[in-house]
Design a protein around this motif. Structure first.
Motif, PDB file in Angstrom:
ATOM      1  N   SER A 248       0.818  -1.206   0.000  1.00  0.00           N
ATOM      2  CA  SER A 248       0.000   0.000   0.000  1.00  0.00           C
ATOM      3  C   SER A 248       0.852   1.257   0.000  1.00  0.00           C
ATOM      4  CB  SER A 248      -0.942   0.004   1.216  1.00  0.00           C
ATOM      5  OG  SER A 248      -0.207  -0.013   2.423  1.00  0.00           O
ATOM      6  N   SER A 249       2.064   1.172   0.520  1.00  0.00           N
ATOM      7  CA  SER A 249       2.959   2.337   0.568  1.00  0.00           C
ATOM      8  C   SER A 249       3.542   2.679  -0.790  1.00  0.00           C
ATOM      9  CB  SER A 249       4.100   2.086   1.568  1.00  0.00           C
ATOM     10  OG  SER A 249       3.603   1.936   2.881  1.00  0.00           O
TER      11      SER A 249
ATOM     12  N   ARG B 118       6.709   8.202  -4.888  1.00  0.00           N
ATOM     13  CA  ARG B 118       7.454   9.451  -4.653  1.00  0.00           C
ATOM     14  C   ARG B 118       7.492   9.788  -3.169  1.00  0.00           C
ATOM     15  NH1 ARG B 118       4.281  11.182  -9.228  1.00  0.00           N
ATOM     16  NH2 ARG B 118       5.571  11.193 -11.134  1.00  0.00           N
ATOM     17  N   ASN B 119       6.406   9.508  -2.454  1.00  0.00           N
ATOM     18  CA  ASN B 119       6.380   9.742  -1.013  1.00  0.00           C
ATOM     19  C   ASN B 119       7.419   8.875  -0.306  1.00  0.00           C
ATOM     20  OD1 ASN B 119       5.096  10.627   1.619  1.00  0.00           O
ATOM     21  ND2 ASN B 119       4.631   8.432   1.708  1.00  0.00           N
ATOM     22  N   VAL B 120       7.501   7.602  -0.702  1.00  0.00           N
ATOM     23  CA  VAL B 120       8.501   6.694  -0.127  1.00  0.00           C
ATOM     24  C   VAL B 120       9.906   7.188  -0.457  1.00  0.00           C
ATOM     25  CG1 VAL B 120       9.484   4.375  -0.302  1.00  0.00           C
ATOM     26  CG2 VAL B 120       7.013   4.666  -0.041  1.00  0.00           C
ATOM     27  N   ALA B 121      10.117   7.617  -1.702  1.00  0.00           N
ATOM     28  CA  ALA B 121      11.431   8.129  -2.105  1.00  0.00           C
ATOM     29  C   ALA B 121      11.836   9.318  -1.229  1.00  0.00           C
ATOM     30  CB  ALA B 121      11.410   8.532  -3.573  1.00  0.00           C
ATOM     31  N   GLN B 122      10.860  10.146  -0.849  1.00  0.00           N
ATOM     32  CA  GLN B 122      11.149  11.293   0.020  1.00  0.00           C
ATOM     33  C   GLN B 122      11.578  10.834   1.413  1.00  0.00           C
ATOM     34  OE1 GLN B 122      10.892  14.779  -1.044  1.00  0.00           O
ATOM     35  NE2 GLN B 122      12.302  14.707   0.690  1.00  0.00           N
ATOM     36  N   ILE B 123      10.876   9.834   1.953  1.00  0.00           N
ATOM     37  CA  ILE B 123      11.241   9.298   3.269  1.00  0.00           C
ATOM     38  C   ILE B 123      12.657   8.725   3.232  1.00  0.00           C
ATOM     39  CG2 ILE B 123      10.713   7.506   4.981  1.00  0.00           C
ATOM     40  CD1 ILE B 123       7.755   7.787   4.160  1.00  0.00           C
ATOM     41  N   VAL B 124      12.937   7.952   2.192  1.00  0.00           N
ATOM     42  CA  VAL B 124      14.247   7.294   2.058  1.00  0.00           C
ATOM     43  C   VAL B 124      15.357   8.337   1.932  1.00  0.00           C
ATOM     44  CG1 VAL B 124      15.656   5.827   0.575  1.00  0.00           C
ATOM     45  CG2 VAL B 124      13.291   5.180   1.085  1.00  0.00           C
TER      46      VAL B 124
ATOM     47  N   ILE C 192       9.770  -0.801   9.717  1.00  0.00           N
ATOM     48  CA  ILE C 192       8.747  -1.424   8.880  1.00  0.00           C
ATOM     49  C   ILE C 192       7.619  -0.418   8.688  1.00  0.00           C
ATOM     50  CG2 ILE C 192       7.175  -3.359   8.594  1.00  0.00           C
ATOM     51  CD1 ILE C 192      10.031  -4.290   8.696  1.00  0.00           C
ATOM     52  N   TYR C 193       7.496   0.114   7.475  1.00  0.00           N
ATOM     53  CA  TYR C 193       6.471   1.111   7.176  1.00  0.00           C
ATOM     54  C   TYR C 193       5.214   0.430   6.630  1.00  0.00           C
ATOM     55  CZ  TYR C 193       9.792   4.985   7.699  1.00  0.00           C
ATOM     56  OH  TYR C 193      10.692   5.899   8.199  1.00  0.00           O
ATOM     57  N   THR C 194       4.070   0.790   7.191  1.00  0.00           N
ATOM     58  CA  THR C 194       2.789   0.214   6.773  1.00  0.00           C
ATOM     59  C   THR C 194       1.790   1.349   6.560  1.00  0.00           C
ATOM     60  OG1 THR C 194       1.825   0.006   8.990  1.00  0.00           O
ATOM     61  CG2 THR C 194       3.299  -1.757   8.277  1.00  0.00           C
ATOM     62  N   ASP C 195       0.498   0.976   6.437  1.00  0.00           N
ATOM     63  CA  ASP C 195      -0.534   1.999   6.285  1.00  0.00           C
ATOM     64  C   ASP C 195      -1.176   2.369   7.613  1.00  0.00           C
ATOM     65  OD1 ASP C 195      -1.772  -0.409   6.620  1.00  0.00           O
ATOM     66  OD2 ASP C 195      -3.085  -0.269   4.881  1.00  0.00           O
ATOM     67  N   VAL C 196      -0.657   1.844   8.726  1.00  0.00           N
ATOM     68  CA  VAL C 196      -1.061   2.289  10.064  1.00  0.00           C
ATOM     69  C   VAL C 196       0.193   2.740  10.791  1.00  0.00           C
ATOM     70  CG1 VAL C 196      -3.108   0.827  10.219  1.00  0.00           C
ATOM     71  CG2 VAL C 196      -0.904  -0.080  10.959  1.00  0.00           C
TER      72      VAL C 196
ATOM     73  N   SER D 175       4.044   4.477  10.096  1.00  0.00           N
ATOM     74  CA  SER D 175       3.286   4.732   8.885  1.00  0.00           C
ATOM     75  C   SER D 175       4.123   5.475   7.860  1.00  0.00           C
ATOM     76  CB  SER D 175       2.035   5.556   9.207  1.00  0.00           C
ATOM     77  OG  SER D 175       1.388   5.969   8.020  1.00  0.00           O
ATOM     78  N   SER D 176       3.927   5.111   6.589  1.00  0.00           N
ATOM     79  CA  SER D 176       4.594   5.837   5.502  1.00  0.00           C
ATOM     80  C   SER D 176       3.815   7.093   5.127  1.00  0.00           C
ATOM     81  CB  SER D 176       4.728   4.933   4.275  1.00  0.00           C
ATOM     82  OG  SER D 176       3.451   4.529   3.811  1.00  0.00           O
ATOM     83  N   LEU D 177       2.636   7.265   5.707  1.00  0.00           N
ATOM     84  CA  LEU D 177       1.775   8.385   5.343  1.00  0.00           C
ATOM     85  C   LEU D 177       1.781   9.507   6.378  1.00  0.00           C
ATOM     86  CD1 LEU D 177      -1.270   6.315   4.039  1.00  0.00           C
ATOM     87  CD2 LEU D 177       0.700   7.163   2.755  1.00  0.00           C
ATOM     88  N   SER D 178       2.319   9.262   7.555  1.00  0.00           N
ATOM     89  CA  SER D 178       2.386  10.306   8.582  1.00  0.00           C
ATOM     90  C   SER D 178       3.716  10.223   9.298  1.00  0.00           C
ATOM     91  CB  SER D 178       1.240  10.158   9.582  1.00  0.00           C
ATOM     92  OG  SER D 178       1.295   8.898  10.233  1.00  0.00           O
TER      93      SER D 178
END
Length: 401
Positions: free
Chosen positions: A11-12, A20-26, A171-175, A230-233
């Motif tokens: 989902s990430s 692109r969001n994951v690339a920013q985190i990385v 470990i990045y998830t949707d929660v 979370s990869s979203l927050s």
């Protein structure tokens, strides 16, 4: 400078925006001066889509060919993420599982990791590249592609963290962490700051879908501390580690597993060795049995019931039917519309009454119990599947409201 292993689930990375969001985190982690290894799952529903494509052509495709097909999902993800990182101006290289040095057993579709050869990985890290690895896969002794089973990318990430002696495994998830129940189903579910390996292992095994249970086993074995976030927050997640602070909560979580089946062998002789005849057969075919119930004998016969994962139902029934001469006259049948609901918590060991509170909550909610299993830190019950969500909410309210 720290070495950080980061894993992102399907989902990430499900679409270009998420990639692109994951690339920013990385890259943010990389810019902070860290060496970074990233493990990715297949995008969104890619694996399910590939399974459907295979079924259109051959519903009984061999597990070897399915591994060849399904491994392509993660290869797409790792290449796309590496491209996104490169587009942001940072050095990145994508590697398949075998390029990253994963060598496994030959148990297609559910292989175990023998070892990870880190020579290639270390060489890329020494060049200051961000290494993006396709999770869930490796190579066996025949040079065939193998997969690690559903959720196997978690295990890939922990194996890399252990082999590279990483400072942390995220470990990045949707929660945004580990909750006392599924926050999408239970409104008052509470996020945990930390949880022990043993508690997390029980929750993962009992149906909580936050982490793959084999990844927790490996983390405990090699002392790899995991953070689930979370990869979203951008908020702190839950730390999974060996020792945790004493907390007031007796129960760390309520888990639900609807992928269970109960099989009954009815009318077997009440004599020594009967259970062995049944369960040795299942063991020889690598069918994992969970809860077992044996009825009191009547007229020299009894019934033995047990639960297994629903994806092993057909094989288990076929094996038992094929060897019916071992228990002549017995009837073999299965029950599909069931679920397993469990509570987990190390605090249960020294606090009496936990089981009573759980059963009272189920009784008040009108939920009938079919089977019960207990250990030092968990209690599981088998119930009708239609009652599962109501049972989880009732139990959670009993311990957390």
């Amino acid at each position: 400078m720290a070495l950080v292993v980061q894993k992102f689930g399907g989902s990430s990375v499900r679409d270009a925006e998420r990639v692109r969001n994951v690339a920013q985190i990385v890259t943010d982690t990389y810019k902070a001066g860290n060496s970074v290894v990233v493990v990715v799952s297949a995008q969104g529903d890619t694996t399910d889509d590939l399974i459907e494509k295979a079924a259109e052509l051959n519903p009984n495709a061999s597990k070897r060919e399915m591994d060849m097909l399904l491994s392509s999902g993660e290869q797409q993800s790792c290449a796309l993420l590496a491209m996104a990182i490169e587009a942001m101006g940072y050095p990145a290289i994508s590697l398949t599982g075998w390029q990253a040095g994963f060598f496994t057993t030959s148990n297609y579709s559910n292989a175990r990791i023998h070892r990870v050869d880190t020579e290639r990985l270390q060489a890329e890290l020494d060049r200051r590249s961000i290494v993006v690895v396709a999770g869930f896969q490796g190579l066996n002794k025949f040079d065939d592609i193998t997969t690690l089973g559903r959720g196997g990318s978690d295990t890939s990430a922990v194996a890399l963290a252990a082999s590279l002696h990483a400072d942390t495994c995220q470990i990045y998830t949707d929660v945004d962490g580990v909750y006392t129940a599924d926050p999408r189903k239970v409104k008052n579910a509470k996020k945990l700051d930390e949880i022990s390996f043993d508690e997390m292992l029980e929750l993962a095994t009992l149906g909580a879908q936050v982490l793959h249970n084999r990844s927790v086993e490996m983390a405990k074995k090699f002392g790899v501390q995991i953070e689930v976030l979370s990869s979203l927050s951008r908020v702190p997640g839950t730390i999974v580690k060996e020792d945790v602070k004493m907390e007031k909560m007796l129960i760390k979580g309520v888990a639900k597993d609807e992928h269970v089946v109960r099989i009954t062998v009815d009318g077997v002789a009440d004599q020594p060795g009967t259970a062995f005849k049944i369960f040795s057969l299942l063991s020889n075919h690598k069918i994992n049995v969970d809860i077992i119930l044996q009825t009191p004998p009547k007229d020299g016969f009894q019934a033995i019931s047990f639960t297994i994962s629903d994806d092993q139902k057909d094989e288990a029934l076929a094996v038992l039917e094929r060897h019916g001469h071992r228990y002549p006259g017995a009837k073999i049948y299965s029950e599909d519309d069931i679920a397993k609901v469990s509570i987990v918590g190390a605090g249960m060991q020294s606090n009496p009454g936990v089981a009573a509170d759980m059963f009272a909550a189920l009784g008040d909610a009108g939920v009938n119990i079919k089977m019960i299993s207990t250990s030092e830190i968990k209690i599981s019950v088998i119930i009708d599947r239609a009652d599962a969500d109501r049972a989880v909410s009732a139990i959670h309210s009993a311990f957390y409201d």
